[in-house]
Motif scaffolding. Structure first.
Motif, PDB file in Angstrom:
ATOM      1  N   GLY A   1       0.223  -1.297  -0.124  1.00  0.00           N
ATOM      2  CA  GLY A   1       0.128   0.386   0.199  1.00  0.00           C
ATOM      3  C   GLY A   1       0.538   0.893  -0.270  1.00  0.00           C
ATOM      4  N   LEU A   2       2.196   1.214   0.820  1.00  0.00           N
ATOM      5  CA  LEU A   2       2.858   2.365   1.215  1.00  0.00           C
ATOM      6  C   LEU A   2       3.342   2.761  -0.288  1.00  0.00           C
ATOM      7  CD1 LEU A   2       3.874   2.293   4.360  1.00  0.00           C
ATOM      8  CD2 LEU A   2       2.437   4.164   3.992  1.00  0.00           C
ATOM      9  N   TYR A   3       4.070   1.555  -1.245  1.00  0.00           N
ATOM     10  CA  TYR A   3       4.945   1.789  -2.394  1.00  0.00           C
ATOM     11  C   TYR A   3       4.017   2.471  -3.244  1.00  0.00           C
ATOM     12  CZ  TYR A   3       8.215   0.745  -6.020  1.00  0.00           C
ATOM     13  OH  TYR A   3       9.073   0.783  -7.078  1.00  0.00           O
ATOM     14  N   GLU A   4       2.510   1.544  -3.693  1.00  0.00           N
ATOM     15  CA  GLU A   4       1.320   2.255  -4.626  1.00  0.00           C
ATOM     16  C   GLU A   4       1.627   3.563  -3.972  1.00  0.00           C
ATOM     17  OE1 GLU A   4      -1.088  -1.624  -6.093  1.00  0.00           O
ATOM     18  OE2 GLU A   4      -1.808  -0.394  -4.006  1.00  0.00           O
ATOM     19  N   PHE A   5       0.927   4.006  -2.830  1.00  0.00           N
ATOM     20  CA  PHE A   5       1.084   5.654  -2.505  1.00  0.00           C
ATOM     21  C   PHE A   5       1.985   5.767  -2.979  1.00  0.00           C
ATOM     22  CE2 PHE A   5       1.646   9.078  -0.046  1.00  0.00           C
ATOM     23  CZ  PHE A   5       0.437   9.976   0.215  1.00  0.00           C
ATOM     24  N   TYR A   6       3.580   5.828  -3.088  1.00  0.00           N
ATOM     25  CA  TYR A   6       4.861   6.106  -3.394  1.00  0.00           C
ATOM     26  C   TYR A   6       5.004   6.268  -5.094  1.00  0.00           C
ATOM     27  CZ  TYR A   6       9.735   7.310  -4.703  1.00  0.00           C
ATOM     28  OH  TYR A   6      10.700   8.013  -5.084  1.00  0.00           O
ATOM     29  N   ILE A   7       4.304   5.155  -5.403  1.00  0.00           N
ATOM     30  CA  ILE A   7       4.454   5.289  -6.834  1.00  0.00           C
ATOM     31  C   ILE A   7       3.421   6.850  -7.933  1.00  0.00           C
ATOM     32  CG2 ILE A   7       4.407   3.863  -9.682  1.00  0.00           C
ATOM     33  CD1 ILE A   7       6.745   3.186  -7.899  1.00  0.00           C
ATOM     34  N   PHE A   8       2.244   6.119  -7.074  1.00  0.00           N
ATOM     35  CA  PHE A   8       1.270   7.847  -7.729  1.00  0.00           C
ATOM     36  C   PHE A   8       0.897   8.190  -7.309  1.00  0.00           C
ATOM     37  CE2 PHE A   8      -0.209   2.758  -8.979  1.00  0.00           C
ATOM     38  CZ  PHE A   8      -0.045   2.745 -10.191  1.00  0.00           C
ATOM     39  N   ASN A   9       1.447   9.069  -6.107  1.00  0.00           N
ATOM     40  CA  ASN A   9       1.417  10.409  -5.722  1.00  0.00           C
ATOM     41  C   ASN A   9       2.965  11.531  -5.930  1.00  0.00           C
ATOM     42  OD1 ASN A   9       0.223  12.635  -3.964  1.00  0.00           O
ATOM     43  ND2 ASN A   9       0.881  11.476  -2.263  1.00  0.00           N
ATOM     44  N   ARG A  10       2.459  12.694  -6.937  1.00  0.00           N
ATOM     45  CA  ARG A  10       3.520  13.084  -7.621  1.00  0.00           C
ATOM     46  C   ARG A  10       4.019  14.109  -6.322  1.00  0.00           C
ATOM     47  NH1 ARG A  10      -1.068  15.817 -11.941  1.00  0.00           N
ATOM     48  NH2 ARG A  10      -0.499  13.412 -13.216  1.00  0.00           N
TER      49      ARG A  10
END
Length: 160
Positions: free
Chosen positions: A98-107
């Motif tokens: 979840g945190l990695y997805e947040f990092y990838i898709f949050n500018r």
């Protein structure tokens, strides 16, 4: 024959089939096997709403966790709940996903989020390997001893 009679007849047949399937235990079996869908669907829905620009990137954290956990529960439903003794580090891995997805898709995400997600993923992998080693370690040691014995036997002796 009127359309009304035809519709009522089809409804009665459908109700009878559903009742028979219920009596045979089909719905109980499907409910027992497919209950992780109740966790998977909200996770997929959160991803769908994010990628359609309805919700902010923060929903990817619980979305990734829910999808990871539902996959773990599907695995346990298929192979038995004793497997949870091996795959429990997946709960830590779900947070990392979840945190990695947040990092990838949050500018505007901070690099520390990526670091935390990688640390959590490595921790989960290390705990998973430890669990595998503790659970099957004796078999691994026995296999290594057998291989060492075979190598000693197969080795050509030197001249005495």
């Amino acid at each position: 024959m009127s359309r009304n009679n035809y519709s009522i007849g089809m409804i009665l047949i459908a109700v009878a089939v559903v009742l028979l399937l219920g009596k045979l235990g089909v719905f109980h079996f499907l409910g027992f096997l497919l209950w992780p869908l109740l966790i998977l669907v909200p996770g997929l829905l959160l991803h769908f709403l994010f990628f359609n620009r309805v919700l902010p990137a923060g929903v990817l954290v619980p979305g990734g966790m829910l999808i990871t956990y539902s996959l773990m529960f599907f695995f346990c439903n298929l192979f038995g709940w004793h497997a949870m003794g091996y795959i429990w580090p997946g709960f830590i891995f779900g947070v990392a996903v979840g945190l990695y997805e947040f990092y990838i898709f949050n500018r505007d995400s901070d690099r520390n989020i990526r670091t935390v997600s990688i640390v959590l993923a490595v921790l989960a992998a290390a705990l998973f390997l430890m669990m595998i080693l503790f659970k099957v370690g004796i078999y691994l040691i026995a296999l290594l001893l057998v291989l060492a014995g075979i190598l000693i036997i197969m080795r050509k002796p030197r001249v005495w």
